[in-house]
Design a protein around this motif. Structure first.
Motif, PDB file in Angstrom:
ATOM      1  N   ALA A  83      -2.219  -9.762  11.203  1.00 15.69           N
ATOM      2  CA  ALA A  83      -2.081 -10.828   9.483  1.00 15.69           C
ATOM      3  C   ALA A  83      -2.930  -9.695   8.251  1.00 15.69           C
ATOM      4  CB  ALA A  83      -2.369 -12.291   9.214  1.00 15.69           C
ATOM      5  N   GLY A  84      -2.668  -9.535   6.925  1.00 13.85           N
ATOM      6  CA  GLY A  84      -2.732  -9.796   5.906  1.00 13.85           C
ATOM      7  C   GLY A  84      -1.626  -8.967   4.985  1.00 13.85           C
ATOM      8  N   ASN A  85      -1.995  -8.468   3.924  1.00 11.32           N
ATOM      9  CA  ASN A  85      -1.034  -7.995   2.773  1.00 11.32           C
ATOM     10  C   ASN A  85      -0.133  -7.208   2.316  1.00 11.32           C
ATOM     11  OD1 ASN A  85      -1.188 -11.167   1.435  1.00 11.32           O
ATOM     12  ND2 ASN A  85      -3.226  -9.446   0.724  1.00 11.32           N
ATOM     13  N   GLY A  86       0.816  -6.968   2.635  1.00 17.83           N
ATOM     14  CA  GLY A  86       1.433  -6.088   2.118  1.00 17.83           C
ATOM     15  C   GLY A  86       1.260  -4.912   1.150  1.00 17.83           C
ATOM     16  N   ALA A  87       1.862  -4.007   0.749  1.00 19.25           N
ATOM     17  CA  ALA A  87       1.913  -3.382  -0.939  1.00 19.25           C
ATOM     18  C   ALA A  87       2.949  -4.056  -1.424  1.00 19.25           C
ATOM     19  CB  ALA A  87       2.486  -1.812  -0.452  1.00 19.25           C
ATOM     20  N   SER A  88       2.764  -4.722  -2.751  1.00 17.13           N
ATOM     21  CA  SER A  88       3.250  -4.875  -3.821  1.00 17.13           C
ATOM     22  C   SER A  88       3.635  -3.768  -4.473  1.00 17.13           C
ATOM     23  CB  SER A  88       2.755  -4.857  -5.013  1.00 17.13           C
ATOM     24  OG  SER A  88       1.930  -3.759  -5.207  1.00 17.13           O
ATOM     25  N   SER A  89       5.530  -4.014  -4.278  1.00 18.91           N
ATOM     26  CA  SER A  89       6.622  -2.974  -4.490  1.00 18.91           C
ATOM     27  C   SER A  89       5.558  -1.825  -5.829  1.00 18.91           C
ATOM     28  CB  SER A  89       7.317  -3.748  -6.110  1.00 18.91           C
ATOM     29  OG  SER A  89       6.378  -3.933  -7.145  1.00 18.91           O
ATOM     30  N   GLY A  90       5.025  -1.517  -6.750  1.00 24.16           N
ATOM     31  CA  GLY A  90       4.517  -0.478  -7.160  1.00 24.16           C
ATOM     32  C   GLY A  90       3.780   0.627  -6.206  1.00 24.16           C
ATOM     33  N   GLN A  91       3.193  -0.522  -4.489  1.00 21.11           N
ATOM     34  CA  GLN A  91       2.294   0.474  -3.844  1.00 21.11           C
ATOM     35  C   GLN A  91       2.687   0.616  -2.771  1.00 21.11           C
ATOM     36  OE1 GLN A  91      -0.588  -2.850  -3.052  1.00 21.11           O
ATOM     37  NE2 GLN A  91      -2.377  -1.997  -4.194  1.00 21.11           N
TER      38      GLN A  91
END
Length: 114
Positions: A83-91
């Motif tokens: 579980a966790g956040n992926g990169a935003s489109s800018g990352q």
């Protein structure tokens, strides 16, 4: 084991330790640019359900039945998504400004399917 890019190295290492301290051997790990809401262990063959439930329990996650999936892993192989956040489109590029390996793989796979 798939690890979203915003999951700390410590959390990833802890999950790896939990898995390898049991009967599991981890074949590969990959940093991914997508988010995972809940840690999950996917199994693709009915005979792997018990191992998936044990691994998911050890990681504080859930096991997911993918036995009806059109594409499957080999028997005995599970997929772990932390579980966790992926990169935003800018990352979605690595520190050198290059697309990350996962994005390159997906783009190549989509091109081959077209």
């Amino acid at each position: 084991m798939f690890v979203p890019v915003e999951v700390s190295a410590e959390a990833s290492d802890n999950a790896l330790d939990v898995l390898t301290s049991g009967r599991a051997s981890v074949v590969a790990t990959a940093r991914v640019g997508f988010s995972v809401k809940e840690t999950q262990v996917r199994y693709y063959h009915p005979g792997d359900a018990e191992e998936a439930m044990l691994a998911a329990g050890a990681l504080g996650g859930i096991s997911r039945d993918f036995t009806n999936s059109a594409t499957k892993t080999r028997p005995g192989r599970l997929e772990v998504y932390l579980a966790g956040n992926g990169a935003s489109s800018g990352q979605k590029r690595n520190l050198r400004g290059q697309p990350n390996q996962f994005d390159v793989f997906i783009a190549r796979l989509l091109d081959e399917l077209r």
